[in-house]
Write a protein that holds these residues in place. Structure first.
Motif, PDB file in Angstrom:
ATOM      1  N   LYS A 105     -16.373   2.907  -5.474  1.00  0.00           N
ATOM      2  CA  LYS A 105     -15.712   2.813  -3.946  1.00  0.00           C
ATOM      3  C   LYS A 105     -14.384   1.992  -3.732  1.00  0.00           C
ATOM      4  O   LYS A 105     -13.547   2.425  -3.043  1.00  0.00           O
ATOM      5  CB  LYS A 105     -16.907   2.557  -3.043  1.00  0.00           C
ATOM      6  CG  LYS A 105     -16.360   2.907  -1.562  1.00  0.00           C
ATOM      7  CD  LYS A 105     -17.526   2.681  -0.715  1.00  0.00           C
ATOM      8  CE  LYS A 105     -17.502   2.728   0.785  1.00  0.00           C
ATOM      9  NZ  LYS A 105     -16.722   4.197   1.079  1.00  0.00           N
ATOM     10  N   LEU A 106     -14.543   0.904  -4.225  1.00  0.00           N
ATOM     11  CA  LEU A 106     -13.443  -0.143  -4.276  1.00  0.00           C
ATOM     12  C   LEU A 106     -12.165   0.427  -4.830  1.00  0.00           C
ATOM     13  O   LEU A 106     -10.951   0.358  -4.240  1.00  0.00           O
ATOM     14  CB  LEU A 106     -13.811  -1.216  -4.747  1.00  0.00           C
ATOM     15  CG  LEU A 106     -14.475  -2.242  -4.453  1.00  0.00           C
ATOM     16  CD1 LEU A 106     -15.027  -3.366  -5.214  1.00  0.00           C
ATOM     17  CD2 LEU A 106     -14.587  -2.773  -3.049  1.00  0.00           C
ATOM     18  N   LEU A 125      -0.982  -0.514   3.955  1.00  0.00           N
ATOM     19  CA  LEU A 125      -1.200  -1.521   4.865  1.00  0.00           C
ATOM     20  C   LEU A 125      -2.431  -1.533   5.360  1.00  0.00           C
ATOM     21  O   LEU A 125      -3.067  -2.790   5.504  1.00  0.00           O
ATOM     22  CB  LEU A 125      -0.244  -1.541   6.289  1.00  0.00           C
ATOM     23  CG  LEU A 125       1.139  -1.522   5.980  1.00  0.00           C
ATOM     24  CD1 LEU A 125       2.077  -1.242   7.216  1.00  0.00           C
ATOM     25  CD2 LEU A 125       1.687  -2.576   5.473  1.00  0.00           C
ATOM     26  N   ALA A 126      -3.348  -0.533   5.581  1.00  0.00           N
ATOM     27  CA  ALA A 126      -4.617  -0.530   5.674  1.00  0.00           C
ATOM     28  C   ALA A 126      -5.685  -0.979   4.715  1.00  0.00           C
ATOM     29  O   ALA A 126      -6.687  -1.834   4.665  1.00  0.00           O
ATOM     30  CB  ALA A 126      -5.284   0.676   6.256  1.00  0.00           C
ATOM     31  N   ARG A 127      -4.993  -0.687   3.523  1.00  0.00           N
ATOM     32  CA  ARG A 127      -5.822  -1.300   2.209  1.00  0.00           C
ATOM     33  C   ARG A 127      -5.849  -2.725   2.149  1.00  0.00           C
ATOM     34  O   ARG A 127      -6.509  -3.325   1.746  1.00  0.00           O
ATOM     35  CB  ARG A 127      -5.449  -0.531   0.943  1.00  0.00           C
ATOM     36  CG  ARG A 127      -5.906   1.146   0.909  1.00  0.00           C
ATOM     37  CD  ARG A 127      -5.251   1.676  -0.131  1.00  0.00           C
ATOM     38  NE  ARG A 127      -5.957   3.190   0.121  1.00  0.00           N
ATOM     39  CZ  ARG A 127      -6.257   3.753  -1.218  1.00  0.00           C
ATOM     40  NH1 ARG A 127      -6.717   3.179  -2.305  1.00  0.00           N
ATOM     41  NH2 ARG A 127      -6.901   4.956  -1.014  1.00  0.00           N
ATOM     42  N   LEU A 128      -4.542  -3.072   2.327  1.00  0.00           N
ATOM     43  CA  LEU A 128      -4.412  -4.547   2.361  1.00  0.00           C
ATOM     44  C   LEU A 128      -5.058  -5.446   3.056  1.00  0.00           C
ATOM     45  O   LEU A 128      -5.612  -6.269   2.834  1.00  0.00           O
ATOM     46  CB  LEU A 128      -2.839  -5.067   2.449  1.00  0.00           C
ATOM     47  CG  LEU A 128      -1.686  -4.444   1.506  1.00  0.00           C
ATOM     48  CD1 LEU A 128      -0.464  -4.892   2.118  1.00  0.00           C
ATOM     49  CD2 LEU A 128      -1.813  -4.795   0.115  1.00  0.00           C
ATOM     50  N   LYS A 129      -5.328  -4.695   4.493  1.00  0.00           N
ATOM     51  CA  LYS A 129      -6.218  -5.662   5.441  1.00  0.00           C
ATOM     52  C   LYS A 129      -7.802  -5.551   4.741  1.00  0.00           C
ATOM     53  O   LYS A 129      -8.542  -6.567   4.973  1.00  0.00           O
ATOM     54  CB  LYS A 129      -6.162  -4.878   6.795  1.00  0.00           C
ATOM     55  CG  LYS A 129      -4.943  -5.120   7.550  1.00  0.00           C
ATOM     56  CD  LYS A 129      -4.934  -4.447   8.654  1.00  0.00           C
ATOM     57  CE  LYS A 129      -3.668  -4.698   9.556  1.00  0.00           C
ATOM     58  NZ  LYS A 129      -3.576  -4.109  11.038  1.00  0.00           N
ATOM     59  N   LYS A 130      -8.105  -4.254   4.257  1.00  0.00           N
ATOM     60  CA  LYS A 130      -9.263  -4.222   3.518  1.00  0.00           C
ATOM     61  C   LYS A 130      -9.812  -5.425   2.587  1.00  0.00           C
ATOM     62  O   LYS A 130     -10.652  -5.838   2.349  1.00  0.00           O
ATOM     63  CB  LYS A 130      -9.591  -2.908   3.174  1.00  0.00           C
ATOM     64  CG  LYS A 130      -9.820  -2.079   4.114  1.00  0.00           C
ATOM     65  CD  LYS A 130     -10.162  -0.551   3.706  1.00  0.00           C
ATOM     66  CE  LYS A 130      -9.984   0.708   4.750  1.00  0.00           C
ATOM     67  NZ  LYS A 130     -10.431   1.972   4.120  1.00  0.00           N
ATOM     68  N   LEU A 131      -8.643  -5.596   1.717  1.00  0.00           N
ATOM     69  CA  LEU A 131      -8.640  -6.367   0.602  1.00  0.00           C
ATOM     70  C   LEU A 131      -9.082  -7.996   1.168  1.00  0.00           C
ATOM     71  O   LEU A 131      -9.698  -8.767   0.750  1.00  0.00           O
ATOM     72  CB  LEU A 131      -7.154  -6.567  -0.132  1.00  0.00           C
ATOM     73  CG  LEU A 131      -6.913  -5.337  -0.956  1.00  0.00           C
ATOM     74  CD1 LEU A 131      -5.733  -5.579  -1.654  1.00  0.00           C
ATOM     75  CD2 LEU A 131      -8.016  -5.114  -2.054  1.00  0.00           C
ATOM     76  N   GLU A 132      -8.322  -8.144   2.215  1.00  0.00           N
ATOM     77  CA  GLU A 132      -8.689  -9.693   2.917  1.00  0.00           C
ATOM     78  C   GLU A 132     -10.258  -9.536   3.399  1.00  0.00           C
ATOM     79  O   GLU A 132     -10.765 -10.555   3.185  1.00  0.00           O
ATOM     80  CB  GLU A 132      -7.817  -9.756   4.000  1.00  0.00           C
ATOM     81  CG  GLU A 132      -6.282 -10.066   3.630  1.00  0.00           C
ATOM     82  CD  GLU A 132      -6.215 -11.166   2.544  1.00  0.00           C
ATOM     83  OE1 GLU A 132      -6.754 -12.150   2.855  1.00  0.00           O
ATOM     84  OE2 GLU A 132      -5.353 -10.783   1.606  1.00  0.00           O
ATOM     85  N   THR A 133     -10.801  -8.663   4.034  1.00  0.00           N
ATOM     86  CA  THR A 133     -11.994  -8.432   4.361  1.00  0.00           C
ATOM     87  C   THR A 133     -12.962  -8.619   3.119  1.00  0.00           C
ATOM     88  O   THR A 133     -13.807  -9.269   3.123  1.00  0.00           O
ATOM     89  CB  THR A 133     -12.141  -6.965   4.996  1.00  0.00           C
ATOM     90  OG1 THR A 133     -11.547  -7.141   6.163  1.00  0.00           O
ATOM     91  CG2 THR A 133     -13.683  -7.041   5.431  1.00  0.00           C
ATOM     92  N   LEU A 134     -12.537  -8.241   1.860  1.00  0.00           N
ATOM     93  CA  LEU A 134     -13.392  -8.104   0.854  1.00  0.00           C
ATOM     94  C   LEU A 134     -13.387  -9.443   0.357  1.00  0.00           C
ATOM     95  O   LEU A 134     -14.680  -9.943  -0.092  1.00  0.00           O
ATOM     96  CB  LEU A 134     -12.939  -7.030  -0.268  1.00  0.00           C
ATOM     97  CG  LEU A 134     -13.643  -7.163  -1.727  1.00  0.00           C
ATOM     98  CD1 LEU A 134     -14.890  -6.761  -1.517  1.00  0.00           C
ATOM     99  CD2 LEU A 134     -12.618  -6.648  -2.808  1.00  0.00           C
ATOM    100  N   LYS A 135     -12.312 -10.101   0.338  1.00  0.00           N
ATOM    101  CA  LYS A 135     -12.124 -11.689  -0.436  1.00  0.00           C
ATOM    102  C   LYS A 135     -13.206 -12.370   0.508  1.00  0.00           C
ATOM    103  O   LYS A 135     -13.965 -13.311   0.030  1.00  0.00           O
ATOM    104  CB  LYS A 135     -10.997 -12.065  -0.103  1.00  0.00           C
ATOM    105  CG  LYS A 135      -9.777 -11.470  -0.994  1.00  0.00           C
ATOM    106  CD  LYS A 135      -8.471 -12.206  -1.000  1.00  0.00           C
ATOM    107  CE  LYS A 135      -7.477 -10.907  -1.487  1.00  0.00           C
ATOM    108  NZ  LYS A 135      -5.928 -11.758  -1.235  1.00  0.00           N
TER     109      LYS A 135
END
Length: 267
Positions: A127-128, A190-200
């Motif tokens: 999924k990631l 850009l949405a994926r970049l935001k999701k990356l921050e949430t994952l971290k």
């Protein structure tokens, strides 16, 4: 990318993917400036640490400044290791990797470490890759930058594709990347970049809640596939997406087969 840890995992070596930004990417042709990193592959942890000292420019004249200075006897004593249950396979094809990993875990316990089982809801590598991977958005920009910066026979990805001098296995990815217009301004990127921050933040929060120093999981859930086939069930995307440091180290051997026998080499 998994170009440090996957070869290490498949060949019984130590691979260190350092924290994002620790080692410069100058002169490197990455696929993704968000996900790629440079790091050492070596035979032992000590060798890898010494190589990391050199690559990162550690100052050996200052005590404690080098990564190799942290190599101490009984270093696992008192360590708290979070075992990320989400990233273990549950089918029979995953059994040999799980067996080797659990044997390594027992050895860690014998050396004084405390193992803490951890589950992170929704953390699934497939999924990631599907929802957060940004390589396809960044590869064209990276290739164009590289071609235009260094002395190469082509200056853009478009020119490279026109030469038809690449392996067939990468054609689909390159053609797909070239087809994306203005990839770095797309809303889905850009949405994926935001999701990356949430994952971290999610991973760091879980580590803090369980008071663990590191997370442990198999780099790939199943054994390495024969040369020419696509490797599946890889967990390396977690380190690539977060930018957190990740180390692959020896976990033992699988049983020999007709195509892979560690006693006599590859057939």
């Amino acid at each position: 990318m998994n170009s440090i840890r996957s070869p290490s995992s498949a060949n019984n070596l130590v691979g260190i993917r350092p924290t994002k930004g620790l080692i410069s990417l100058d002169g490197i042709l990455p696929v993704s400036f968000t996900q790629d990193a440079v790091g050492p592959i070596a035979r032992t942890v000590e060798d890898a640490a010494i190589m990391l000292d050199v690559m990162a420019g550690s100052d050996k004249t200052k005590p404690g400044a080098a990564y190799s200075d942290a190599l101490v006897e009984n270093g696992l004593k008192g360590a708290r290791i979070g075992v990320l249950q989400n990233l273990f396979g549950t089918q029979q094809i995953h059994e040999e990797v799980n067996t080797a990993t659990h044997a390594a875990m027992e050895e860690m316990k014998n050396l004084g470490a405390t193992l803490v089982p951890i589950n992170i809801p929704g953390l699934d590598t497939d999924k990631l890759i599907a929802d957060l991977d940004v390589q396809k958005y960044e590869i064209k920009e990276e290739l164009n930058r590289y071609f235009s910066t260094y002395r190469t026979p082509v200056k853009t990805l478009e020119e490279f594709l026109a030469k038809d001098s690449f392996h067939a296995s990468v054609e689909s990815a390159l053609q797909g990347a070239q087809a994306v217009e203005n990839p770095l301004t797309r809303q889905d990127y850009l949405a994926r970049l935001k999701k990356l921050e949430t994952l971290k933040k999610q991973i760091l929060q879980v580590m803090d809640e369980h008071d663990v120093d590191v997370l442990l999981y198999p780099h790939q859930k199943r054994l390495v596939v024969p040369v020419g086939e696509a490797q599946v069930d890889r967990n390396g995307i977690v380190g690539a997406l977060t930018g957190f440091p990740a180390i692959t180290f020896q976990g033992g051997f699988s049983a020999p087969t007709a195509s892979a026998d560690w006693r006599t080499g590859w057939h």
